[in-house]
Scaffold this motif. Structure first.
Motif, PDB file in Angstrom:
ATOM      1  N   SER A 193       0.834  -1.200   0.000  1.00  0.00           N
ATOM      2  CA  SER A 193       0.000   0.000   0.000  1.00  0.00           C
ATOM      3  C   SER A 193       0.872   1.255   0.000  1.00  0.00           C
ATOM      4  O   SER A 193       1.659   1.470   0.927  1.00  0.00           O
ATOM      5  CB  SER A 193      -0.894  -0.068   1.260  1.00  0.00           C
ATOM      6  OG  SER A 193      -1.093   1.193   1.820  1.00  0.00           O
TER       7      SER A 193
ATOM      8  N   GLU B  96      -5.954  20.083  -0.369  1.00  0.00           N
ATOM      9  CA  GLU B  96      -5.450  19.664  -1.682  1.00  0.00           C
ATOM     10  C   GLU B  96      -6.459  18.725  -2.350  1.00  0.00           C
ATOM     11  O   GLU B  96      -6.947  17.797  -1.717  1.00  0.00           O
ATOM     12  CB  GLU B  96      -4.103  18.942  -1.471  1.00  0.00           C
ATOM     13  CG  GLU B  96      -3.355  18.653  -2.754  1.00  0.00           C
ATOM     14  CD  GLU B  96      -2.063  17.869  -2.500  1.00  0.00           C
ATOM     15  OE1 GLU B  96      -1.588  17.849  -1.344  1.00  0.00           O
ATOM     16  OE2 GLU B  96      -1.557  17.261  -3.453  1.00  0.00           O
TER      17      GLU B  96
ATOM     18  N   PRO C 105      -0.420   4.718  -0.852  1.00  0.00           N
ATOM     19  CA  PRO C 105      -1.366   5.738  -1.316  1.00  0.00           C
ATOM     20  C   PRO C 105      -0.734   7.121  -1.312  1.00  0.00           C
ATOM     21  O   PRO C 105       0.144   7.399  -0.496  1.00  0.00           O
ATOM     22  CB  PRO C 105      -2.492   5.652  -0.274  1.00  0.00           C
ATOM     23  CG  PRO C 105      -1.845   5.083   0.937  1.00  0.00           C
ATOM     24  CD  PRO C 105      -0.723   4.212   0.479  1.00  0.00           C
ATOM     25  N   PRO C 106      -1.171   7.992  -2.222  1.00  0.00           N
ATOM     26  CA  PRO C 106      -0.696   9.380  -2.199  1.00  0.00           C
ATOM     27  C   PRO C 106      -1.178  10.083  -0.925  1.00  0.00           C
ATOM     28  O   PRO C 106      -2.247   9.784  -0.408  1.00  0.00           O
ATOM     29  CB  PRO C 106      -1.344  10.007  -3.438  1.00  0.00           C
ATOM     30  CG  PRO C 106      -2.482   9.109  -3.792  1.00  0.00           C
ATOM     31  CD  PRO C 106      -2.142   7.747  -3.288  1.00  0.00           C
ATOM     32  N   VAL C 107      -0.356  11.025  -0.429  1.00  0.00           N
ATOM     33  CA  VAL C 107      -0.716  11.788   0.780  1.00  0.00           C
ATOM     34  C   VAL C 107      -1.014  13.235   0.388  1.00  0.00           C
ATOM     35  O   VAL C 107      -0.177  13.907  -0.217  1.00  0.00           O
ATOM     36  CB  VAL C 107       0.421  11.744   1.815  1.00  0.00           C
ATOM     37  CG1 VAL C 107       0.015  12.518   3.071  1.00  0.00           C
ATOM     38  CG2 VAL C 107       0.785  10.308   2.169  1.00  0.00           C
ATOM     39  N   LEU C 108      -2.219  13.677   0.733  1.00  0.00           N
ATOM     40  CA  LEU C 108      -2.638  15.040   0.412  1.00  0.00           C
ATOM     41  C   LEU C 108      -2.389  15.968   1.591  1.00  0.00           C
ATOM     42  O   LEU C 108      -2.436  15.547   2.740  1.00  0.00           O
ATOM     43  CB  LEU C 108      -4.141  15.065   0.101  1.00  0.00           C
ATOM     44  CG  LEU C 108      -4.650  14.125  -0.993  1.00  0.00           C
ATOM     45  CD1 LEU C 108      -6.176  14.159  -1.038  1.00  0.00           C
ATOM     46  CD2 LEU C 108      -4.063  14.522  -2.340  1.00  0.00           C
ATOM     47  N   LYS C 109      -2.133  17.253   1.272  1.00  0.00           N
ATOM     48  CA  LYS C 109      -2.167  18.269   2.330  1.00  0.00           C
ATOM     49  C   LYS C 109      -3.621  18.707   2.507  1.00  0.00           C
ATOM     50  O   LYS C 109      -4.459  18.525   1.629  1.00  0.00           O
ATOM     51  CB  LYS C 109      -1.325  19.468   1.918  1.00  0.00           C
ATOM     52  CG  LYS C 109       0.161  19.131   1.796  1.00  0.00           C
ATOM     53  CD  LYS C 109       1.004  20.409   1.843  1.00  0.00           C
ATOM     54  CE  LYS C 109       2.460  20.087   1.592  1.00  0.00           C
ATOM     55  NZ  LYS C 109       2.746  19.983   0.128  1.00  0.00           N
TER      56      LYS C 109
ATOM     57  N   LEU D 137      -8.050  15.705  -4.656  1.00  0.00           N
ATOM     58  CA  LEU D 137      -7.553  14.361  -4.982  1.00  0.00           C
ATOM     59  C   LEU D 137      -7.568  14.138  -6.479  1.00  0.00           C
ATOM     60  O   LEU D 137      -8.190  14.880  -7.241  1.00  0.00           O
ATOM     61  CB  LEU D 137      -8.352  13.298  -4.245  1.00  0.00           C
ATOM     62  CG  LEU D 137      -9.859  13.194  -4.450  1.00  0.00           C
ATOM     63  CD1 LEU D 137     -10.203  12.531  -5.774  1.00  0.00           C
ATOM     64  CD2 LEU D 137     -10.452  12.368  -3.320  1.00  0.00           C
ATOM     65  N   THR D 138      -6.868  13.095  -6.892  1.00  0.00           N
ATOM     66  CA  THR D 138      -6.842  12.726  -8.307  1.00  0.00           C
ATOM     67  C   THR D 138      -7.560  11.402  -8.476  1.00  0.00           C
ATOM     68  O   THR D 138      -7.712  10.640  -7.520  1.00  0.00           O
ATOM     69  CB  THR D 138      -5.389  12.559  -8.784  1.00  0.00           C
ATOM     70  OG1 THR D 138      -4.742  11.637  -7.910  1.00  0.00           O
ATOM     71  CG2 THR D 138      -4.660  13.887  -8.755  1.00  0.00           C
ATOM     72  N   ARG D 139      -8.031  11.150  -9.678  1.00  0.00           N
ATOM     73  CA  ARG D 139      -8.691   9.870  -9.952  1.00  0.00           C
ATOM     74  C   ARG D 139      -7.970   9.125 -11.051  1.00  0.00           C
ATOM     75  O   ARG D 139      -7.430   9.749 -11.947  1.00  0.00           O
ATOM     76  CB  ARG D 139     -10.157  10.096 -10.322  1.00  0.00           C
ATOM     77  CG  ARG D 139     -10.977  10.514  -9.108  1.00  0.00           C
ATOM     78  CD  ARG D 139     -12.341  10.989  -9.517  1.00  0.00           C
ATOM     79  NE  ARG D 139     -13.199   9.895  -9.910  1.00  0.00           N
ATOM     80  CZ  ARG D 139     -13.786   9.798 -11.078  1.00  0.00           C
ATOM     81  NH1 ARG D 139     -13.603  10.697 -12.002  1.00  0.00           N
ATOM     82  NH2 ARG D 139     -14.576   8.779 -11.330  1.00  0.00           N
TER      83      ARG D 139
END
Lengths: 404, 404
Positions: B390, B399, B392-396, B401-403
């Motif tokens: 795993s 910010e 996963p991208p980490v957002l601030k 999200l992307t799909r």
């Protein structure tokens, strides 16, 4: 006989009515919507005895659930969790009729499976293709898995501090997972934006009306398992509060049908001292809560600084002469170990907090020793390895062991 | 009517008989002992309909279990796990009647809870004060927890490589846990020495006769859940083999009572290519297995290089026209992900191996597409986080999200 007796959606704040066969989220007044049923017809058509031979999962209560076509049911066999006597702990606390309803024994190991099963089944019925939700971990895991089973895509956002295992559950199910450097409320903002940008189905707590119907089955099961004689007190760890709202809704529906009688159980919302907005509101006799600044607790599932359904939780407490209790992390972890060592149950910290609250309320004589008390354990301890420190000795092959 | 119809213990190798109300381990000939019941009287006294309204756990079959006094039952509500249709996976494999019996949904999240519940209850009945056992993790966790509930002490030895979470389960339950730098067979030697040195009750696989009786309930449940019409094939991940032996014993007992008829299901023992002593023995048409050198697999529960009950496993396979299949780790992990992504079930690698074996046997036409096939998933995926990567991208905060 119909499979479901659902009739419509209703706003508990402004009483506005919505159709059952369309996608709806919040009421135009901003309140969550509640699902209503034709309980009068249901009461005529079915008696408690009819349940006895049914399948042992929450779909045994299909008439009280919103899914109208059995072909849309997405199930992994969730529900009818055991009601476990806690005699030794009860004796230690001074409660002679103490029980645990163990919600760890469902798919994904937390009570979130109930909301996911019913929420995803209804989403399937409504033709939803992709859901999005913020989560403290367990809900995202459960919804990702049930969405996978339904063939629905899932976009999930959870705090970086959420239990690590729940990330892997989302990923293995094929969900589009993002972490966020913040709390569930920050995740909620990101999800709200994504819902708008990409036209996704918002499955956030109480923003869709069906999750609560899944949680409601805890109350239905409890009533049936106790042979329609309710306990005096029910304690529930409370973050978003849907479990407690759901149980209360179940009890009201059963009472309206005449299946249970007398006073409802006193409902107790249990929070952490590190995040106790409901407790604060209850102490202040308010009907809604304020945002809890800088919240922090090891019981991650109840780290919810402001719940959208706070007014429904508080109403359930007030209407049942219940209360709200905050437990500190040290106390809940001590309770968690006590329960494993004397009852053999490895429960989650949120569940342990609820047992600690039962102990505290007994000490304050808010609960009497002869009262029947049910504590909901909302998940398995194995999802929270960090609650237990482990430094066992390591032997070489052939080396004898030592005993304490 | 008696609570239990247990009559005596019997050696399956030399037919020697032992009393039911004394502590016994192996036969003097070295073989495990089997528990025998007065099935003739039981068949006269009870009919299948009598089970319908009983409690939804394995104690509904108390007549087929060795505990004679209900006061000695140590239960956390284990058993009556769901039989889940796997329609999408079945369609992909080409099996139109594929089911999973999900043993993850029991206390401690693995099927080991069944053996522990019955084994500890009987140990309590026999007055045992402290048990000792080697384990690959899950059994030690389950026995530690049930021992705690019974007020019995537990000494557990497991390999350092056993799933990390199972250590914590032992520790939280208050067990005396040691790790060993070796395999379960090395742990077994250390336990054997401790049993001798300290006079402990040896709860090693098949060294006490009651664990198998707990496992047997998987077969009883399956028969009842299928309305006493058995499937054509049952696949079981096989380490020590007690699950498979237990299911076979259940089927024989039901057949003797006339509750099931015709050919028994073909039983399939599934192992890892990294540890496949039973598969090797079956291919060589032998009645017992040889020690598997340098065994290694991610499916830790089936890393058992030499099982004490190997001859019973092989007999069950031969008598039912079954077979034995070895699956490599890469194939089982691929199957694990496929099952999560299309069926929404996060299962353990051992269970995934059994599904992979079903796929392989269908491809080889050993199983026909219209046959009814039941795969036992022996535990929850959440106990094995390392099976899923795993990142996963980490957002601030704030910010988007992307799909994908």
């Amino acid at each position: 006989m119909r499979y479901s007796y659902v009739s419509h959606l209703e706003c508990p704040k402004c009483d506005l009515i919505y159709r059952k066969d369309e996608v709806h989220h919040l009421c135009e007044c901003g309140s969550p919507l509640l699902v209503r049923y034709d309980l009068e017809a249901l009461g005529r058509d079915i008696k408690p005895d009819a349940l006895v031979e049914r399948e042992q999962n929450l779909w045994r209560y299909h008439e009280w659930l919103p899914v109208e076509d059995t072909a849309n049911v997405v199930s992994l066999g969730e529900g009818m969790t055991p009601l476990v006597p806690m005699a030794k702990l009860g004796k230690e606390i001074g409660l002679f009729h103490l029980y645990m309803k163990d919600e760890g024994m469902v798919p994904s190991g937390s009570f979130k499976a109930r909301g996911a099963a019913v929420g995803i089944s209804k989403a399937k019925e409504l033709g939803v293709e992709e859901i999005a939700m913020p989560t403290n971990g367990n809900a995202g895991a459960a919804w990702s898995l049930y969405a996978a089973r339904a063939g629905i895509k899932a976009t999930i956002v959870m705090p970086v501090d959420a239990p690590e295992i729940t990330r892997r559950e989302c990923v293995v199910a094929g969900a589009n997972l993002h972490l966020i450097d913040g709390l569930i409320s920050d995740a909620g903002k990101t999800v709200a934006q994504a819902v708008k940008d990409f036209g996704l189905y918002d499955a956030s707590t109480l923003k869709e009306p069906y999750r609560i119907e899944g949680k409601k089955t805890m109350g239905l099961e409890l009533a049936e398992q106790m042979n329609w004689a309710m306990p005096n007190v029910i304690l529930y760890p409370t973050g978003g509060g849907v479990g407690l709202i759901g149980i209360y809704k179940a009890l009201l529906e059963l009472k309206e049908m005449g299946w249970i009688e007398g006073n409802l159980p006193r409902l107790v919302a249990v929070q952490s001292t590190g995040c106790a907005p409901i407790v604060q509101a209850w102490q202040d006799k308010k009907s809604s809560s304020d945002y809890w600044e800088n919240s922090e607790t090891q019981a991650f599932g109840i780290n919810v600084p402001k719940a959208i359904g706070d007014f429904l939780v508080l109403d359930a407490i007030y209407q049942t002469n219940g209360c709200a209790v905050a437990i500190d992390d040290q106390t809940m972890l001590k309770e968690l170990h006590t329960i494993a060592q004397i009852e053999g149950a490895f429960i989650c910290p949120e569940g342990a907090a609820a047992f600690a609250a039962a102990r505290e309320l007994k000490n304050k004589a808010w609960i009497g020793e002869e009262e029947t008390v049910v504590v909901l354990n909302t998940g398995q301890g194995i999802k929270y390895p960090d609650t237990v420190e482990s430094h066992p000795p390591v032997l070489k092959k052939g080396e004898p062991l030592t005993r304490p």
